[in-house]
Design an enzyme around this catalytic site. Structure first.
Site, PDB file in Angstrom:
ATOM      1  N   GLY A 120     -19.220  15.584 -31.879  1.00  0.00           N
ATOM      2  CA  GLY A 120     -18.156  14.637 -31.558  1.00  0.00           C
ATOM      3  C   GLY A 120     -18.028  14.476 -30.046  1.00  0.00           C
ATOM      4  O   GLY A 120     -18.478  15.313 -29.266  1.00  0.00           O
ATOM      5  N   CYS A 121     -17.395  13.369 -29.651  1.00  0.00           N
ATOM      6  CA  CYS A 121     -17.319  13.036 -28.221  1.00  0.00           C
ATOM      7  C   CYS A 121     -16.443  14.028 -27.454  1.00  0.00           C
ATOM      8  O   CYS A 121     -16.884  14.632 -26.466  1.00  0.00           O
ATOM      9  CB  CYS A 121     -16.807  11.611 -28.057  1.00  0.00           C
ATOM     10  N   TYR A 122     -15.189  14.220 -27.899  1.00  0.00           N
ATOM     11  CA  TYR A 122     -14.340  15.210 -27.224  1.00  0.00           C
ATOM     12  C   TYR A 122     -14.979  16.606 -27.353  1.00  0.00           C
ATOM     13  O   TYR A 122     -14.927  17.403 -26.420  1.00  0.00           O
ATOM     14  CB  TYR A 122     -12.978  15.322 -27.895  1.00  0.00           C
ATOM     15  N   ALA A 123     -15.540  16.891 -28.531  1.00  0.00           N
ATOM     16  CA  ALA A 123     -16.087  18.235 -28.776  1.00  0.00           C
ATOM     17  C   ALA A 123     -17.228  18.555 -27.817  1.00  0.00           C
ATOM     18  O   ALA A 123     -17.413  19.711 -27.423  1.00  0.00           O
ATOM     19  CB  ALA A 123     -16.550  18.364 -30.227  1.00  0.00           C
ATOM     20  N   GLU A 136     -16.640  12.338 -19.272  1.00  0.00           N
ATOM     21  CA  GLU A 136     -17.892  11.827 -19.857  1.00  0.00           C
ATOM     22  C   GLU A 136     -17.638  10.447 -20.423  1.00  0.00           C
ATOM     23  O   GLU A 136     -16.478  10.024 -20.573  1.00  0.00           O
ATOM     24  CB  GLU A 136     -18.396  12.753 -20.986  1.00  0.00           C
TER      25      GLU A 136
END
Ligand SMILES: NC(=O)C1=CN([C@@H]2O[C@H](COP(=O)(O)OP(=O)(O)OC[C@H]3O[C@@H](n4cnc5c(N)ncnc54)[C@H](OP(=O)(O)O)[C@@H]3O)[C@@H](O)[C@H]2O)C=CC1
Ligand SMILES: CC(=O)N[C@@H](CCC(=O)OP(=O)(O)O)C(=O)O
Length: 320
Positions: free
Chosen positions: A134-137, A292
């Site tokens: 995942g993006c936040y992860a 990011e």
């Protein structure tokens, strides 16, 4: 030139699909074999993604049709919960084919490699089933990972994302009217990426996400309790050593801002700070900030790293 590897893309109309078409077009060893979208079926891919040079037309293919079409790699960039029929059809018709799934559906499945190369690339090389993080992860694990052996408590993370993180299906989290001049907290406990980061870091993490009106970009600020005292120089050195040979990870002293991460291929880590304040003893806590692009290192760039590793190509081919 050698024969390119063929890539099939399911979810090609979406935000991450759009980035993947661009990256595949710029990759010297990949070729887009087909692009699946029910809504855009019949339209040339180049109409929405002019960089497509493989002259594909969006097609509404069923999972069985996807499985029967020739491809070396299938990328699933569909919403959470949609991957299983494609995976099952590919298992039945072409079990050796590489599948990269961008959704959360296989990130908790031990039969799938978890594709965060900077933290576990040896587990990804040559694999045929890869769950893209995942993006936040991604940002959370890269910010906390180097400090896991030094933890003195549970890290707590504040995150902000642009609304492309919420996909194209209309919801309050991608409604420009709701988001105008606004910052919307949601999933304050138990977000999927809290569970995902906890699982793959091997230590409990707390995380509360927020969405704001920019289209893309993520910033996370991680508060990380330390078991023993550490100064800023040692904190910075730890990150420098961990990421010294990682071209997609950049470090700086100042805290990165949202715009520093937008359109960046990798992750920018900074704001390395130590608070001496430790009411229960121990070493106080460190603060690390990560920025990011949720659609790039948070999704499509990471997928291309994983494809390269799966195919035995140089990991950053077509990216840098
Ligand atoms: N956006 C982001 O920042 C990130 C997203 N992800 C994950 O990547 C995946 C794609 O995200 P994103 O690009 O934002 O999503 P979008 O909502 O932008 O696009 C979804 C795509 O999937 C297709 N689709 C929808 N339902 C189905 C279905 N049941 N079967 C097959 N295709 C379907 C849609 O096309 P059509 O309806 O025309 O067929 C569309 O092309 C999601 O799982 C998301 O969680 C991961 C990291 C970051
Ligand atoms: C702003 C926004 O809504 N972000 C999404 C990001 C998640 C995502 O895309 O990741 P998965 O692949 O884990 O579903 C969210 O919080 O659900």
């Amino acid at each position: 030139m050698s024969t390119p590897f063929l890539v099939g893309l399911v979810g090609a109309r979406g935000h991450t699909g759009r980035e993947l078409i661009r990256l595949i077009a710029g990759h010297p060893e990949l070729m887009l074999a087909y692009a699946v979208s029910r809504e855009f079926a019949g339209r040339p891919v180049a109409e929405v993604a002019p960089e497509d040079k493989d002259e594909c037309v969006f097609e509404a293919l069923s999972p069985e049709e996807v499985a029967k079409r020739r491809a070396d790699v299938v990328i699933l960039a569909a919403p959470d919960g949609a991957a299983a029929p494609y995976v099952e059809a590919i298992e039945a018709h072409a079990p050796g084919r590489i599948i990269i799934d961008l959704s959360a559906d296989y990130r908790f499945n031990d039969d799938w490699a978890y594709g965060l190369p900077e933290l576990n690339r040896k587990n990804i090389a040559g694999k045929t089933r890869i769950a893209n993080p995942g993006c936040y992860a991604t940002a959370i694990q890269l910010a906390i990972g180097p400090l896991v052996p030094k933890l003195g408590g549970i890290p707590s993370v504040f995150g902000v994302s642009g609304y492309s993180g919420a996909g194209t299906k209309p919801s309050p989290k991608n409604d420009p009217e709701r988001l105008k001049d606004n910052l919307m907290p949601y999933a304050l406990t138990g977000h999927n990426h809290e569970r995902e980061s906890t699982r793959h870091l091997g230590t409990k993490v707390r995380f509360s996400p927020h969405v704001h009106p920019a289209f893309r970009g993520i910033v996370i600020t991680a508060h990380i309790p330390l078991a023993d005292k550490m100064d800023v120089a040692a904190l910075t050195q730890l990150f420098e050593e961990k990421y010294a040979r990682e071209p997609l990870i950049a470090l700086r002293n100042a805290p990165p801002e949202l715009k520093d991460g937008t359109n960046r291929k990798g992750v920018l880590l900074g704001g390395f700070t130590i608070s001496e304040d430790s009411p229960n003893g121990g070493g106080g806590h460190a603060v690390v900030v990560a920025a990011e692009d949720n659609l790039l290192k948070g999704a499509a760039v990471q997928a291309v790293q994983n494809i390269n590793l799966a195919l035995g190509l140089e990991e950053l081919k077509g990216i840098l």
